[in-house]
Design an enzyme around this catalytic site. Structure first.
Site, mmCIF file in Angstrom:
data_model
loop_
_atom_site.group_PDB
_atom_site.id
_atom_site.type_symbol
_atom_site.label_atom_id
_atom_site.label_comp_id
_atom_site.label_asym_id
_atom_site.label_seq_id
_atom_site.Cartn_x
_atom_site.Cartn_y
_atom_site.Cartn_z
ATOM 1 N N LYS A 1 -6.715 3.806 19.008
ATOM 2 C CA LYS A 1 -6.544 4.783 17.915
ATOM 3 C C LYS A 1 -7.885 5.448 17.595
ATOM 4 C CE LYS A 1 -4.621 6.982 14.420
ATOM 5 N NZ LYS A 1 -5.522 7.349 13.414
ATOM 6 N N VAL B 1 -3.455 0.162 3.547
ATOM 7 C CA VAL B 1 -4.420 0.504 2.487
ATOM 8 C C VAL B 1 -5.670 1.064 3.150
ATOM 9 C CG1 VAL B 1 -3.497 -1.312 0.996
ATOM 10 C CG2 VAL B 1 -5.497 -1.803 2.410
ATOM 11 N N GLU C 1 -9.576 13.752 19.279
ATOM 12 C CA GLU C 1 -9.106 14.743 18.291
ATOM 13 C C GLU C 1 -10.297 15.562 17.749
ATOM 14 O OE1 GLU C 1 -6.517 12.934 15.234
ATOM 15 O OE2 GLU C 1 -7.734 13.969 13.747
ATOM 16 N N GLY D 1 1.561 4.809 3.482
ATOM 17 C CA GLY D 1 2.456 3.674 3.228
ATOM 18 C C GLY D 1 3.816 4.114 2.735
ATOM 19 N N ARG E 1 -40.769 5.282 34.671
ATOM 20 C CA ARG E 1 -40.626 3.921 34.107
ATOM 21 C C ARG E 1 -41.472 2.923 34.866
ATOM 22 N NH1 ARG E 1 -35.679 1.707 34.659
ATOM 23 N NH2 ARG E 1 -35.936 0.368 32.844
ATOM 24 N N ASN F 1 2.504 -2.579 -4.193
ATOM 25 C CA ASN F 1 1.269 -1.795 -4.297
ATOM 26 C C ASN F 1 0.385 -2.443 -5.353
ATOM 27 O OD1 ASN F 1 -0.024 0.814 -3.399
ATOM 28 N ND2 ASN F 1 -0.138 1.078 -5.614
ATOM 29 N N HIS G 1 -8.546 7.886 20.280
ATOM 30 C CA HIS G 1 -7.630 9.018 20.019
ATOM 31 C C HIS G 1 -8.270 9.957 19.000
ATOM 32 C CE1 HIS G 1 -4.825 10.919 17.229
ATOM 33 N NE2 HIS G 1 -3.993 11.074 18.242
ATOM 34 N N ASN G 2 -8.774 9.389 17.908
ATOM 35 C CA ASN G 2 -9.371 10.228 16.861
ATOM 36 C C ASN G 2 -10.640 10.909 17.361
ATOM 37 O OD1 ASN G 2 -7.355 9.043 15.358
ATOM 38 N ND2 ASN G 2 -8.619 8.729 13.567
ATOM 39 N N GLY H 1 0.838 -1.212 0.000
ATOM 40 C CA GLY H 1 0.000 0.000 0.000
ATOM 41 C C GLY H 1 0.856 1.238 0.000
ATOM 42 N N SER I 1 -0.820 7.230 14.297
ATOM 43 C CA SER I 1 -1.302 8.617 14.249
ATOM 44 C C SER I 1 -0.169 9.587 13.969
ATOM 45 C CB SER I 1 -1.954 9.007 15.573
ATOM 46 O OG SER I 1 -2.340 10.371 15.502
HETATM 47 P P1 NAP Z 1 -4.268 6.614 0.222
HETATM 48 O O1 NAP Z 1 -3.177 7.591 0.018
HETATM 49 O O2 NAP Z 1 -5.588 6.885 -0.397
HETATM 50 O O3 NAP Z 1 -3.730 5.200 -0.308
HETATM 51 C C1 NAP Z 1 -4.561 4.118 -0.343
HETATM 52 C C2 NAP Z 1 -3.772 2.856 -0.648
HETATM 53 O O4 NAP Z 1 -4.701 1.767 -0.574
HETATM 54 C C3 NAP Z 1 -3.165 2.807 -2.052
HETATM 55 O O5 NAP Z 1 -1.917 2.184 -1.968
HETATM 56 C C4 NAP Z 1 -4.165 1.944 -2.815
HETATM 57 O O6 NAP Z 1 -3.613 1.224 -3.861
HETATM 58 C C5 NAP Z 1 -4.569 0.975 -1.726
HETATM 59 N N1 NAP Z 1 -5.832 0.306 -2.017
HETATM 60 C C6 NAP Z 1 -7.049 0.860 -2.087
HETATM 61 N N2 NAP Z 1 -7.972 -0.098 -2.362
HETATM 62 C C7 NAP Z 1 -7.305 -1.262 -2.452
HETATM 63 C C8 NAP Z 1 -7.708 -2.601 -2.676
HETATM 64 N N3 NAP Z 1 -8.989 -2.920 -2.870
HETATM 65 N N4 NAP Z 1 -6.754 -3.563 -2.692
HETATM 66 C C9 NAP Z 1 -5.453 -3.234 -2.484
HETATM 67 N N5 NAP Z 1 -5.019 -1.985 -2.251
HETATM 68 C C10 NAP Z 1 -5.940 -1.018 -2.232
HETATM 69 O O7 NAP Z 1 -4.551 6.335 1.765
HETATM 70 P P2 NAP Z 1 -3.720 6.786 3.074
HETATM 71 O O8 NAP Z 1 -4.038 8.195 3.418
HETATM 72 O O9 NAP Z 1 -2.291 6.371 2.901
HETATM 73 O O10 NAP Z 1 -4.426 5.890 4.207
HETATM 74 C C11 NAP Z 1 -4.118 4.517 4.380
HETATM 75 C C12 NAP Z 1 -4.677 4.112 5.737
HETATM 76 O O11 NAP Z 1 -4.062 4.891 6.769
HETATM 77 C C13 NAP Z 1 -6.181 4.347 5.901
HETATM 78 O O12 NAP Z 1 -6.727 3.343 6.713
HETATM 79 C C14 NAP Z 1 -6.232 5.673 6.620
HETATM 80 O O13 NAP Z 1 -7.441 5.861 7.327
HETATM 81 C C15 NAP Z 1 -5.048 5.528 7.554
HETATM 82 N N6 NAP Z 1 -4.501 6.777 8.081
HETATM 83 C C16 NAP Z 1 -4.342 7.855 7.271
HETATM 84 C C17 NAP Z 1 -3.822 9.038 7.809
HETATM 85 C C18 NAP Z 1 -3.617 10.253 6.948
HETATM 86 O O14 NAP Z 1 -3.301 11.311 7.536
HETATM 87 N N7 NAP Z 1 -3.727 10.156 5.628
HETATM 88 C C19 NAP Z 1 -3.444 9.082 9.159
HETATM 89 C C20 NAP Z 1 -3.570 7.939 9.953
HETATM 90 C C21 NAP Z 1 -4.103 6.799 9.391
HETATM 91 P P3 NAP Z 1 -3.715 1.768 -5.398
HETATM 92 O O15 NAP Z 1 -2.547 2.675 -5.568
HETATM 93 O O16 NAP Z 1 -3.647 0.538 -6.211
HETATM 94 O O17 NAP Z 1 -5.026 2.481 -5.533
#
Ligand code: NAP
Length: 470
Positions: A184, A76, A191, A15, A446, A33, A187-188, A10, A130
């Site tokens: 987590k 992901v 937040e 990631g 009640r 990925n 935590h959110n 991912g 986080s």
């Molecule tokens: P993102 O940038 O949208 O990336 C999503 C990733 O998921 C991509 O690598 C995508 O692959 C993959 N993906 C989506 N659908 C898929 C599927 N069906 N099978 C396999 N791979 C799939 O997301 P992100 O912001 O990095 O978030 C990832 C996780 O971290 C989420 O759970 C999010 O809630 C959590 N998170 C995010 C943050 C933040 O600040 N962004 C903070 C804490 C936690 P493709 O490239 O092939 O589409």
């Protein structure tokens, strides 16, 4: 079998940054990925760190690249994509290998996945991360759930990549199966409440006092040097000080007041209700975001309901009142969060360590603040009746600052200025500071309509009142 210490699937925002963080800390990491074109692109942009990255074109290549016992992080989107990725990886792994979900999973899913993979002889770790993009790259706060012996295999990596508070890693194994993802989630939720309370202060200063964003930003910057010091107050000050490059206007003034949410706030409220708990400050924050989405309705309402005509008698508010009110309301929101964590710990047998949770939130995560160090110390010393609001220090701060919270809520209410999170905090505080409340009449009601019975103050349960039908 390859030599990479760990794998990561991912290469989205989180990631990519987590993989670079792992590599920078000296661990070889195999990366994959779903959309494979992103793999080479990522590695080619990784500079000096590329030699610690093992690009893996297929899931099998990824599995082959990792030393045994294998550990693979999935980063992901939560929900179906996590299940889909597990379905692809699990058949390729050997007994004793481990999958780590580092996304924002619903902890019920984590419990289900842990049980299913355990059946197959695989370990599953639910790891809340986080700190957003920057945290993932340079040091997040990491909340781990799963088997302790599984965590031991990756602990050196997790601690190396995590944020540090005076050298102490902001990463910990908190309990079995879904414990990390639950913490987590809460935590959110906290937040959400923290952000909403800052927004309520901003609203009072903007709408009731006519202050400019720059002026409010300067005030927040000043508060950030005192007991309210926190990442969220700091970034709010910076946001308020920023100008729109296109128009030159304050940036906040060109942003539509319609807030997004991805679900963790809502999950916190759902779990609180399921556990018979109150997270009313968090609920207020979730509701405020939901109401904000009804922008057109609110615009119509401004004309139909003829605006909010102020009612005379509102107390004048000094900046110190707002600072003290924010301090009090924030403590109450955290107290509700900790109470919820305690209830879940008992329900799911996690033995959550509140002191450790507060400690790993001191750096790296979005709610990091000076206050968390005091909360950690209070939790370590033992919370009287399990209540943060009763803890020495916090109790004193609340007794001193709730008069300001009352003035702020009163002034806002009389001016038609919505302060849902502040109001919820005050109502919770006032409920908790009264030995005798008003549910005596609810019990009577009640019993009246449903013969539910009640306890008497002079002893005994299952009594009935003199209101038998007929
Ligand atoms: P993102 O940038 O949208 O990336 C999503 C990733 O998921 C991509 O690598 C995508 O692959 C993959 N993906 C989506 N659908 C898929 C599927 N069906 N099978 C396999 N791979 C799939 O997301 P992100 O912001 O990095 O978030 C990832 C996780 O971290 C989420 O759970 C999010 O809630 C959590 N998170 C995010 C943050 C933040 O600040 N962004 C903070 C804490 C936690 P493709 O490239 O092939 O589409």
């Amino acid at each position: 079998m390859g030599n990479a210490r760990i794998g990561l699937v991912g290469l989205g925002v989180m990631g990519r940054n987590l993989a670079l963080n792992i590599a920078e800390n000296g661990f070889d990491v195999a990366v994959h990925n779903r959309s494979t074109e992103k793999i080479a692109e990522f590695v080619s942009n990784a500079g000096d760190l590329a030699n610690r990255l093992v690009p893996s074109e297929t899931p099998q290549d990824l599995v082959n690249a990792i030393s045994s016992p294998r550990a693979i992080i999935i980063m992901v989107q939560a929900g179906g994509p996590v299940d889909a990725t597990i379905e692809i990886l699990a058949p390729l792994l050997d007994k004793g290998d481990m999958i780590i979900d580092a996304g924002n999973a619903n902890f019920h899913d984590t419990r289900r996945r842990e049980a299913a993979l355990r059946e197959q002889g695989l370990s599953f770790i639910g790891m809340g991360v986080s700190g957003g993009e920057e945290g993932a790259r340079f040091g997040p706060s990491v909340m781990v759930g799963g088997k302790g012996e599984s965590y031991a295999v990756i602990r050196d990596i997790v601690e190396a990549i995590s944020a540090k508070y005076q050298g102490d890693p902001c990463a910990a194994h908190l309990g079995a199966d879904g414990a990390g993802h639950f913490v987590k989630t809460v935590h959110n939720g906290i937040e959400y409440a923290d952000m909403q309370m800052i927004a309520e202060v901003y609203g009072i200063l903007r709408d009731m006092q006519g202050r400019t964003p720059a002026d409010i930003g300067a005030l927040f910057e000043h508060w950030n040097t005192g007991p309210l010091q926190s990442y969220l107050v700091e970034i709010s000050a910076r946001v308020l000080g920023a100008s729109d490059p296109e128009t030159g206007r304050p940036m906040v003034d060109v942003i539509v007041d319609r807030a997004g949410q991805k679900g963790t706030g809502r999950w916190t409220v759902i779990e609180a209700l399921t556990l018979g708990q109150s997270a009313s400050t968090i609920e207020a924050a979730v509701a405020a975001r939901s109401w904000s989405a009804a922008k057109d309705t609110r615009i119509a309402g401004e004309a139909i309901l003829a605006g909010s005509a102020p009612v005379a008698g509102a107390p004048a508010l000094a900046d110190d009142d707002l600072q003290a009110a924010l301090l009090a309301a924030k403590i109450i929101a955290y107290a509700q969060g900790f109470t919820l964590l305690q209830a879940a710990s008992e329900e799911y047998d996690w033995s959550l360590d509140m002191g450790r949770i507060a400690e790993i939130w001191r750096e790296g995560c979005i709610i990091r603040s000076a206050m968390l160090n005091d909360m950690a110390a209070a939790a370590r010393a033992g919370l009287p009746h399990g209540q943060l609001i009763f803890a020495p220090g916090f109790k004193d701060t609340l007794i001193k600052s709730t008069p300001a919270l009352r003035r702020v809520v009163a002034a806002a209410v009389l001016n038609g200025q919505p302060v849902p999170a502040f109001s919820a905090a005050l109502a919770y505080y006032d409920t908790m500071q009264r030995g005798r409340g008003t549910t005596d009449i609810i019990q009577a009601q009640r019993d009246f309509f449903g013969a539910h019975g009640f306890e008497r103050v002079d002893g005994g349960s299952d009594h009935h009142g003199p209101w038998a039908m007929g």
